[in-house]
Design a protein around this motif. Structure first.
Motif, PDB file in Angstrom:
ATOM      1  N   ARG A   1       0.836  -1.216   0.000  1.00 26.02           N
ATOM      2  CA  ARG A   1       0.000   0.000   0.000  1.00 26.02           C
ATOM      3  C   ARG A   1       0.863   1.257   0.000  1.00 26.02           C
ATOM      4  O   ARG A   1       0.567   2.234  -0.691  1.00 26.02           O
ATOM      5  CB  ARG A   1      -0.926  -0.027   1.216  1.00 26.02           C
ATOM      6  CG  ARG A   1      -2.075  -1.020   1.090  1.00 26.02           C
ATOM      7  CD  ARG A   1      -3.125  -0.770   2.153  1.00 26.02           C
ATOM      8  NE  ARG A   1      -2.600  -0.988   3.497  1.00 26.02           N
ATOM      9  CZ  ARG A   1      -2.630  -2.153   4.143  1.00 26.02           C
ATOM     10  NH1 ARG A   1      -3.162  -3.210   3.540  1.00 26.02           N
ATOM     11  NH2 ARG A   1      -2.137  -2.279   5.354  1.00 26.02           N
TER      12      ARG A   1
ATOM     13  N   GLU B   1       2.617  12.622 -14.864  1.00 28.82           N
ATOM     14  CA  GLU B   1       1.613  12.767 -15.906  1.00 28.82           C
ATOM     15  C   GLU B   1       1.192  14.223 -16.068  1.00 28.82           C
ATOM     16  O   GLU B   1       1.044  14.727 -17.196  1.00 28.82           O
ATOM     17  CB  GLU B   1       0.394  11.898 -15.558  1.00 28.82           C
ATOM     18  CG  GLU B   1      -0.695  11.890 -16.590  1.00 28.82           C
ATOM     19  CD  GLU B   1      -0.272  11.201 -17.865  1.00 28.82           C
ATOM     20  OE1 GLU B   1      -0.877  11.479 -18.911  1.00 28.82           O
ATOM     21  OE2 GLU B   1       0.684  10.399 -17.809  1.00 28.82           O
TER      22      GLU B   1
ATOM     23  N   ARG C   1       3.959   1.524  -1.155  1.00 29.82           N
ATOM     24  CA  ARG C   1       4.581   1.674  -2.484  1.00 29.82           C
ATOM     25  C   ARG C   1       3.562   2.143  -3.516  1.00 29.82           C
ATOM     26  O   ARG C   1       3.880   2.947  -4.394  1.00 29.82           O
ATOM     27  CB  ARG C   1       5.207   0.351  -2.914  1.00 29.82           C
ATOM     28  CG  ARG C   1       6.474  -0.004  -2.168  1.00 29.82           C
ATOM     29  CD  ARG C   1       7.242  -1.082  -2.906  1.00 29.82           C
ATOM     30  NE  ARG C   1       6.423  -2.271  -3.106  1.00 29.82           N
ATOM     31  CZ  ARG C   1       6.386  -3.307  -2.277  1.00 29.82           C
ATOM     32  NH1 ARG C   1       7.128  -3.295  -1.173  1.00 29.82           N
ATOM     33  NH2 ARG C   1       5.638  -4.347  -2.523  1.00 29.82           N
ATOM     34  N   ASP C   2       2.336   1.616  -3.433  1.00 29.12           N
ATOM     35  CA  ASP C   2       1.308   2.033  -4.396  1.00 29.12           C
ATOM     36  C   ASP C   2       0.991   3.515  -4.261  1.00 29.12           C
ATOM     37  O   ASP C   2       0.814   4.214  -5.265  1.00 29.12           O
ATOM     38  CB  ASP C   2       0.036   1.204  -4.195  1.00 29.12           C
ATOM     39  CG  ASP C   2       0.235  -0.240  -4.618  1.00 29.12           C
ATOM     40  OD1 ASP C   2       1.193  -0.492  -5.374  1.00 29.12           O
ATOM     41  OD2 ASP C   2      -0.548  -1.108  -4.189  1.00 29.12           O
ATOM     42  N   ARG C   3       0.899   3.992  -2.991  1.00 26.96           N
ATOM     43  CA  ARG C   3       0.624   5.415  -2.804  1.00 26.96           C
ATOM     44  C   ARG C   3       1.749   6.270  -3.372  1.00 26.96           C
ATOM     45  O   ARG C   3       1.492   7.274  -4.058  1.00 26.96           O
ATOM     46  CB  ARG C   3       0.421   5.706  -1.301  1.00 26.96           C
ATOM     47  CG  ARG C   3      -0.899   5.200  -0.744  1.00 26.96           C
ATOM     48  CD  ARG C   3      -1.166   5.815   0.617  1.00 26.96           C
ATOM     49  NE  ARG C   3      -0.114   5.503   1.574  1.00 26.96           N
ATOM     50  CZ  ARG C   3      -0.122   4.441   2.382  1.00 26.96           C
ATOM     51  NH1 ARG C   3      -1.156   3.594   2.335  1.00 26.96           N
ATOM     52  NH2 ARG C   3       0.860   4.222   3.224  1.00 26.96           N
ATOM     53  N   GLU C   4       2.989   5.860  -3.066  1.00 26.70           N
ATOM     54  CA  GLU C   4       4.106   6.630  -3.603  1.00 26.70           C
ATOM     55  C   GLU C   4       4.147   6.589  -5.126  1.00 26.70           C
ATOM     56  O   GLU C   4       4.388   7.597  -5.776  1.00 26.70           O
ATOM     57  CB  GLU C   4       5.410   6.087  -3.022  1.00 26.70           C
ATOM     58  CG  GLU C   4       5.547   6.297  -1.513  1.00 26.70           C
ATOM     59  CD  GLU C   4       6.808   5.680  -0.977  1.00 26.70           C
ATOM     60  OE1 GLU C   4       7.517   5.015  -1.773  1.00 26.70           O
ATOM     61  OE2 GLU C   4       7.107   5.839   0.229  1.00 26.70           O
ATOM     62  N   ARG C   5       3.917   5.393  -5.684  1.00 21.01           N
ATOM     63  CA  ARG C   5       3.945   5.270  -7.137  1.00 21.01           C
ATOM     64  C   ARG C   5       2.835   6.074  -7.801  1.00 21.01           C
ATOM     65  O   ARG C   5       3.044   6.759  -8.810  1.00 21.01           O
ATOM     66  CB  ARG C   5       3.820   3.798  -7.532  1.00 21.01           C
ATOM     67  CG  ARG C   5       3.820   3.552  -9.027  1.00 21.01           C
ATOM     68  CD  ARG C   5       3.766   2.071  -9.323  1.00 21.01           C
ATOM     69  NE  ARG C   5       2.679   1.430  -8.625  1.00 21.01           N
ATOM     70  CZ  ARG C   5       1.405   1.452  -9.021  1.00 21.01           C
ATOM     71  NH1 ARG C   5       1.075   2.102 -10.122  1.00 21.01           N
ATOM     72  NH2 ARG C   5       0.472   0.835  -8.337  1.00 21.01           N
ATOM     73  N   GLU C   6       1.622   6.018  -7.220  1.00 19.77           N
ATOM     74  CA  GLU C   6       0.511   6.775  -7.802  1.00 19.77           C
ATOM     75  C   GLU C   6       0.768   8.274  -7.732  1.00 19.77           C
ATOM     76  O   GLU C   6       0.483   9.013  -8.684  1.00 19.77           O
ATOM     77  CB  GLU C   6      -0.779   6.418  -7.069  1.00 19.77           C
ATOM     78  CG  GLU C   6      -1.268   5.004  -7.357  1.00 19.77           C
ATOM     79  CD  GLU C   6      -2.462   4.645  -6.508  1.00 19.77           C
ATOM     80  OE1 GLU C   6      -2.865   5.501  -5.668  1.00 19.77           O
ATOM     81  OE2 GLU C   6      -2.988   3.523  -6.655  1.00 19.77           O
ATOM     82  N   GLU C   7       1.319   8.717  -6.587  1.00 17.72           N
ATOM     83  CA  GLU C   7       1.612  10.138  -6.461  1.00 17.72           C
ATOM     84  C   GLU C   7       2.678  10.560  -7.471  1.00 17.72           C
ATOM     85  O   GLU C   7       2.561  11.617  -8.116  1.00 17.72           O
ATOM     86  CB  GLU C   7       2.094  10.434  -5.032  1.00 17.72           C
ATOM     87  CG  GLU C   7       2.374  11.893  -4.759  1.00 17.72           C
ATOM     88  CD  GLU C   7       1.116  12.752  -4.808  1.00 17.72           C
ATOM     89  OE1 GLU C   7       1.231  13.973  -4.976  1.00 17.72           O
ATOM     90  OE2 GLU C   7       0.000  12.182  -4.672  1.00 17.72           O
ATOM     91  N   ARG C   8       3.715   9.725  -7.610  1.00 15.23           N
ATOM     92  CA  ARG C   8       4.775  10.041  -8.551  1.00 15.23           C
ATOM     93  C   ARG C   8       4.264  10.018  -9.987  1.00 15.23           C
ATOM     94  O   ARG C   8       4.579  10.899 -10.790  1.00 15.23           O
ATOM     95  CB  ARG C   8       5.922   9.030  -8.376  1.00 15.23           C
ATOM     96  CG  ARG C   8       7.137   9.345  -9.222  1.00 15.23           C
ATOM     97  CD  ARG C   8       8.289   8.415  -8.871  1.00 15.23           C
ATOM     98  NE  ARG C   8       7.970   7.021  -9.085  1.00 15.23           N
ATOM     99  CZ  ARG C   8       7.719   6.140  -8.120  1.00 15.23           C
ATOM    100  NH1 ARG C   8       7.754   6.526  -6.847  1.00 15.23           N
ATOM    101  NH2 ARG C   8       7.427   4.888  -8.399  1.00 15.23           N
ATOM    102  N   GLU C   9       3.444   9.012 -10.319  1.00 15.78           N
ATOM    103  CA  GLU C   9       2.901   8.938 -11.672  1.00 15.78           C
ATOM    104  C   GLU C   9       1.974  10.116 -11.958  1.00 15.78           C
ATOM    105  O   GLU C   9       1.947  10.631 -13.086  1.00 15.78           O
ATOM    106  CB  GLU C   9       2.164   7.613 -11.861  1.00 15.78           C
ATOM    107  CG  GLU C   9       3.078   6.396 -11.905  1.00 15.78           C
ATOM    108  CD  GLU C   9       2.298   5.110 -12.048  1.00 15.78           C
ATOM    109  OE1 GLU C   9       1.047   5.198 -11.991  1.00 15.78           O
ATOM    110  OE2 GLU C   9       2.923   4.040 -12.204  1.00 15.78           O
ATOM    111  N   ARG C  10       1.205  10.504 -10.939  1.00  9.70           N
ATOM    112  CA  ARG C  10       0.296  11.634 -11.147  1.00  9.70           C
ATOM    113  C   ARG C  10       1.062  12.915 -11.450  1.00  9.70           C
ATOM    114  O   ARG C  10       0.740  13.661 -12.386  1.00  9.70           O
ATOM    115  CB  ARG C  10      -0.589  11.824  -9.910  1.00  9.70           C
ATOM    116  CG  ARG C  10      -1.650  12.899 -10.068  1.00  9.70           C
ATOM    117  CD  ARG C  10      -2.431  13.048  -8.774  1.00  9.70           C
ATOM    118  NE  ARG C  10      -1.576  13.451  -7.666  1.00  9.70           N
ATOM    119  CZ  ARG C  10      -1.171  14.689  -7.453  1.00  9.70           C
ATOM    120  NH1 ARG C  10      -1.527  15.666  -8.275  1.00  9.70           N
ATOM    121  NH2 ARG C  10      -0.400  14.972  -6.419  1.00  9.70           N
TER     122      ARG C  10
END
Length: 958
Positions: A633, A647, A635-644
């Motif tokens: 969870r 993007e 890593r997913d939050r960090e990855r989503e924030e970074r991808e956002r």
């Protein structure tokens, strides 16, 4: 004595210690200039210290201060290689060349080529001198001393001991060990060193090819088959490492067409050497290498090289016995030579065409009936297909296809007259019985040509086969003496026998040799299907009709016999089925019970261990899952924030780039007196809404400007169009009037021509009608006679057909009735058997249920008996406890009475009880301590039970 008197350079080199360039104890010498090292080396060589001179020169080559190329460095490496060749230090030479390659690779590649050619020349001269010395020692040729297998094989202690104790008789072996073997080994190592130095150097590919050619010459001159195989493997590894993709060398350029052509020429030389050494397996692997190189080449190779290559292939396939590919290779040689810019002379081209045609005729013909490869998997057929695809031959390679190709491309016409005549004799549809007499003069003239004599035996076998096939078609029985007489000049009787066996196995002949009667008999069942297909089909239909008639004539007997056999078979099955079925069921029940008991015991033991293990495992898994889930969870939050963020940044930059491009293309680049921003980096820094607002305003200004320009352009276009139409109107009217007049004239001419043609056609038709009117009566009479005959024949055929139809319907009705009767009988028997099987199965099920019920009742009865036994045991235990309690109560009561009679005090009585208890042995601890029995009031220590009159007082009033 002669050997002991002559100093041996190889023995001294092996006895002297090798220079250790990597030893830490060895002091490295430093020279300010390479010239100083050369002088020091000359001084050491003058006092016969060549090993130290070699070390001094190596120190110069490996020193970092001398990594810049200069002519003195080239003199150093030349002197260094001279010493290495003199001392036969192959490894030292390789290390020095590697150091020199580092120095001159980027500066002067030509110096590297000069040094390597000098090194190979020195090694060859040293080898030549050593072999001449060995010849003088032994007095024999060098070829007689090359009887050892491997140059790289080390000598064992046993071989050294035998060489030491050997006498003068072993002088040859000693010379081999001391002179010939080390010399050839050093030369071989020299070639390997040069090839390793040049393996990835695209600037010295010509030198690489020359070095490989020198190595091939070495293997061929001294018959070194083992070294040739190793050399082929080395070259194969070099080209593989150069062409394969390696992530470490992404920037390395792929091989150029010239480089691939150089490698291809090297492979052609390798193939020629393999053929001369008769290493056919290595030659085949070389062919595979050539195929891989041809696949990588975008530019086709030189036709002359390919012609020589296919000539070598033809030789390989002839030795391997693959005559089909041998013929294809020769055909390719002829066609390639014909397409050269400067083709060979006509005589040579005629000879090539003759070889191609004779090679194609030498291929053994296939069966005309069936191809085995179409019916089952054939390993040889798969090998042939793979080889054909590798050599760019047709995948469906066959003798027929090859001969058709030769005939279509004019190869047969370009061959010698004898070859063309022989082709016409052998490949004609009908072969004459005197084929041998006609072909023998042609074969005799062809045998006089050296390059065509190799096909003589194959052509004789083909002629004999054609004659045997023709004899099989003409005669039913052939005398052996006749066959010998006809083929007297071609084959012996033993060869004819082997040919008949060969052809019979491949369905090309259907003959058997009758040695008793001395003749060849034709097998009717294996006749040539290509010639007798119609007869065979007719016989097949006739046999089928006869079978149907026989079945109809013996229908009753056949049905009765089938019924008897069926009944007998059913009885046998029924007699043995039930008993066998019962045995199988009983045994299966016993096995299942034993298995269930063993499984129950083992499962009870395993359950507890599995339960404890499962609890611990579940606990660990739960903890691990929780940890992994938490980590995932996060890593997913960090990855989503970074991808956002990425993007958004990418979208913003893309939008800024689009806006910048639009602004550069706009005509209006001013806004409120300021120039519009077109720098992408500055546009990215702005807010999105602000950027969109600015862009919208610019686009509105651009649109307004564009509409104004469009309006002006529309007005200008209208004026131009109006002026053009006013000018062209009178011109269009004049052109229309001219066109109408021309059309009218053309129409009138066409109408006149059509009318004239119709008049001529009618006149011709009337003349033809008058000419044919004379034959009307005769044609009518002939038609009447023909139709009358046809009506009579039709009536007869119709009557015969009706009769045949009636007979066929009657036969079909009888056959249908018989089949229905048989089907009803079979169904009745099957129904009876099914009912019996169902009854037997139901009985078996009822017996099994009854047995299960009895077993269950017995188990319940056993449980009830066990429960009654347990209840009885508990009742006995309760009774024993009650008796014990009553006995204890009586004992206490007796004590009280005795105490009252004696009148003793309670304290004394307590002391006596304690003494008795101390003197008495300790009672055993009961397994289960029973609860204390309820005592009536007054039976406790120090109390007396109350009497009816009241409390009794102690005698002592105590």
């Amino acid at each position: 004595q002669k050997l002991s008197a002559v100093p041996c350079l190889a023995a001294r080199a092996r006895a002297a210690p090798a220079p250790n360039f990597h030893s830490e104890a060895a002091a490295m010498q430093h020279f300010a200039k390479p010239e100083n090292a050369l002088k020091r080396a000359d001084e050491l060589c003058a006092v016969n210290q060549k090993e130290r001179a070699l070390e001094a020169l190596h120190d110069v080559l490996s020193a970092k201060r001398h990594r810049t190329w200069q002519p003195a460095i080239e003199e150093v490496i030349v002197r260094y290689l001279d010493l290495c060749v003199e001392l036969r230090k192959g490894k030292a030479a390789k290390e020095g060349l590697i150091q020199y390659r580092i120095i001159c690779q980027q500066v002067n590649v030509g110096s590297m080529e000069t040094v390597l050619r000098h090194f190979m020349g020195l090694a060859e001269e040293a080898t030549k001198g050593a072999l001449e010395l060995a010849e003088k020692m032994i007095g024999e040729r060098v070829e007689s001393m090359l009887d050892f297998d491997d140059l790289e094989a080390e000598e064992t202690p046993e071989s050294l001991m035998m060489a030491t104790i050997g006498g003068s008789a072993d002088s040859k072996k000693r010379t081999d060990r001391q002179v010939v073997t080390p010399t050839l080994k050093f030369l071989w190592e020299s070639f390997r060193t040069v090839l390793d130095i040049l393996r990835n150097n695209t600037k010295l590919e010509e030198l690489y090819r020359d070095a490989a050619a020198n190595a091939f010459s070495f293997c061929l001159k001294y018959k070194r088959t083992v070294e040739f195989r190793r050399l082929c493997e080395i070259l194969r590894n070099h080209i593989t490492s150069q062409t394969k993709f390696d992530p470490k060398w992404k920037e390395r350029e792929p091989p150029t067409p010239e480089s691939l052509q150089t490698h291809l020429d090297t492979r052609f030389s390798q193939l020629a050497t393999a053929i001369e050494l008769e290493l056919w397996q290595e030659a085949y692997r070389t062919v595979e290498d050539v195929h891989l190189l041809l696949q990588q080449m975008k530019k086709p190779p030189r036709p002359s090289s390919m012609a020589a290559y296919h000539s070598q292939l033809a030789m390989i396939f002839w030795v391997a016995g693959n005559k089909l590919f041998h013929a294809y290779a020769l055909t390719t040689v002829h066609l390639t030579s014909k397409s050269l810019k400067s083709p060979p002379p006509p005589a040579e081209m005629q000879l090539l065409a003759s070889r191609a045609v004779l090679a194609a005729l030498s291929v053994a013909p296939a069966s005309p009936v069936v191809d085995v490869n179409l019916l089952e998997y054939d390993l040889e057929h798969e090998k042939t297909k793979r080889m054909a695809s590798m050599l760019a031959f047709p995948s469906s390679a066959s003798r027929v296809a090859l001969l058709s190709e030769l005939l279509a491309k004019g190869v047969v016409g370009g061959a010698m007259p004898e070859v063309s005549e022989l082709y016409q004799l052998l490949e004609r549809p009908v072969v004459p019985l005197d084929l041998a007499k006609r072909a023998q003069p042609l074969l005799a003239r062809l045998a006089e040509v050296a390059s065509l004599a190799q096909y003589d035996k194959s052509l004789k076998r083909l002629i004999a086969l054609r004659m045997l096939q023709q004899m099989e078609r003409v005669y039913v029985t052939i005398h052996v003496e006749h066959v010998k007489e006809v083929m007297s000049g071609l084959l012996t009787w033993a060869e004819i026998e082997s040919l008949i066996i060969f052809a019979t196995k491949r369905d090309m002949l259907a003959l058997r040799i009758d040695y008793k009667r001395g003749r060849l008999n034709q097998q009717p069942s294996h006749a040539d299907a290509a010639i007798t297909s119609e007869v065979r089909d007719s016989l097949f239909h006739f046999a089928a009709a006869m079978d149907e008639v026989a079945e109809q004539l013996r229908a009753a007997d056949i049905a009765r016999r089938k019924a008897e056999l069926r009944a007998e078979l059913y009885l046998r099955l029924e007699a043995g089925m039930s008993e066998e079925h019962e045995k199988i069921l009983s045994r299966r029940l016993i096995i299942e019970r034993r298995k269930e008991e063993a499984e129950r015991l083992s499962m009870e033991e395993e359950k507890e261990r599995a339960r404890l293990k499962l609890i611990a495992q579940k606990k660990e898994e739960a903890e691990e899952r929780e940890r992994l889930a938490t980590e995932a969870r996060r890593r997913d939050r960090e990855r989503e924030e970074r991808e956002r963020k990425e993007e958004e940044a990418a979208q913003m930059r893309k939008l800024a780039e689009q806006m910048a491009e639009q602004r550069k293309a706009m005509k209006v680049t001013k806004k409120k007196g300021e120039k519009a921003e077109t720098n992408v980096d500055k546009l990215v820094e702005k807010d999105r809404n602000e950027l969109m607002r600015e862009q919208r305003a610019l686009m509105l200004d651009e649109r307004t400007e564009f509409e104004k320009r469009l309006e002006l352009m529309g007005k200008r276009h209208d004026h131009l169009e109006r002026a053009r139409r006013e000018e062209e109107r009178p011109l269009l009217l004049a052109a229309r009037e001219e066109q109408q007049a021309a059309d009218k004239r053309a129409h009138e001419a066409h109408v006149a021509a059509v009318a004239l043609q119709m008049k001529e056609t009618r006149a011709h038709g009337l003349r033809e009608k008058a000419r044919f009117a004379r034959m009307g009566a005769h044609a009518e009479a002939f038609s009447s006679r023909l139709m009358a005959a046809r009506r009579e024949a039709h009536v007869a055929v119709l009557d015969a057909w009706h009769a045949a139809q009636r007979e066929r319907k009657e036969a079909a009705r009888l056959e249908k009735a018989r089949a229905e009767a048989e089907e009803r009988a079979r169904e009745a028997a099957l129904e009876a058997a099914r009912r019996e099987a169902e009854e037997e199965e139901a009985r078996r099920i009822l017996e099994a249920q009854e047995a299960a019920r009895k077993a269950k009742e017995e188990e319940e009865e056993r449980q009830r008996v066990l429960e009654r036994q347990k209840a009885r045991e508990r009742e006995m235990e309760d009774k024993a406890k009650e008796q014990q309690r009553l006995a204890e109560l009586e004992r206490q009561t007796a004590k009280l009475r005795e105490r009252e009679l004696k009148g003793t005090s309670w304290a004394l009585d307590d002391d006596e009880e304690e003494e008795e208890a101390a003197a008495a042995p300790a009672p055993e601890e009961p397994k289960e301590r029973a609860p204390p029995a309820e005592r009536p009031f007054g039976e406790r220590r120090g109390e007396r039970p109350p009497a009816d009159e009241g409390w009794q007082t102690h005698a002592m009033d105590g």
